[in-house]
Design an enzyme around this catalytic site. Sequence first.
Site, PDB file in Angstrom:
ATOM      1  N   CYS A  81      -5.825  32.357  73.776  1.00  0.00           N
ATOM      2  CA  CYS A  81      -6.846  31.190  73.879  1.00  0.00           C
ATOM      3  C   CYS A  81      -7.526  31.264  75.063  1.00  0.00           C
ATOM      4  CB  CYS A  81      -5.954  29.796  73.520  1.00  0.00           C
ATOM      5  SG  CYS A  81      -7.109  28.519  73.217  1.00  0.00           S
ATOM      6  N   HIS A 191      -3.890  30.517  68.210  1.00  0.00           N
ATOM      7  CA  HIS A 191      -2.622  30.434  68.723  1.00  0.00           C
ATOM      8  C   HIS A 191      -1.716  31.129  67.628  1.00  0.00           C
ATOM      9  CE1 HIS A 191      -3.304  27.867  72.554  1.00  0.00           C
ATOM     10  NE2 HIS A 191      -4.325  27.342  71.719  1.00  0.00           N
ATOM     11  N   GLU A 193       1.423  31.676  68.276  1.00  0.00           N
ATOM     12  CA  GLU A 193       2.599  31.060  68.481  1.00  0.00           C
ATOM     13  C   GLU A 193       2.614  29.638  67.546  1.00  0.00           C
ATOM     14  OE1 GLU A 193       0.209  28.901  71.500  1.00  0.00           O
ATOM     15  OE2 GLU A 193       0.423  31.005  70.467  1.00  0.00           O
TER      16      GLU A 193
END
Length: 210
Positions: A81, A191, A193
């Site tokens: 990001c 993202h 994650e």
Amino acid sequence: MKTIGILDYSMGNIASVQAAFEHLGNNTFLITDKESYKSCDLLVLPGVGAFKDAIEIIKEKGFDEIINNHVKDGSYFLGICLGMQMLADKSEENGSFEGLGLIPGTVERIPAKNNQGNPHKVPHVGWSEVFPHQKNSKDIPLTLNHQSFYFVHSYYFNIKSDENDFADCDYGGHKLCAMVKKDNIIGVQFHPEKSGPAGLKLLEEILKLN
């Protein structure tokens, strides 16, 4: 099992990033200053927030030197990001600020109107399909073809050269760079994650490159 160093400058989803890599069976450690850096298979720069604040902290802590030395040693680096945006030459977010200059390009605001000329929501928040950049779709074996990942951003990386644009997404008819790559440097605008199985799979595949 790989070792992942995560640069901790209090402007990223550190816990989520660390948890994702550990879920995949890897060792992780946080880097809070130059002295806490040690050799690792993958160095990660997460990021959430304003470019100016982030790049100032990165340079104050000497993390820019850590990143440059790590990359020169031939080890892989991942920016997530805002961490991807800081790879650029400069950002136009609330002024003009120099980035790390590792991948040529400029960070610019997402257009306030879609390609039909109608206003649309900025920031771009939510799940978007990602597709490989046609020129580079077979360069490295990453599973990106029409997978959806989670985005949160108001600015995008306007990349200078197609050879560094690895994948894109569509937002309001505008093609936005979703992933950059230059040698052993990788950046993702989304993202991983927070992107469920697809995100974990992508992280796993990045680790296999090293």
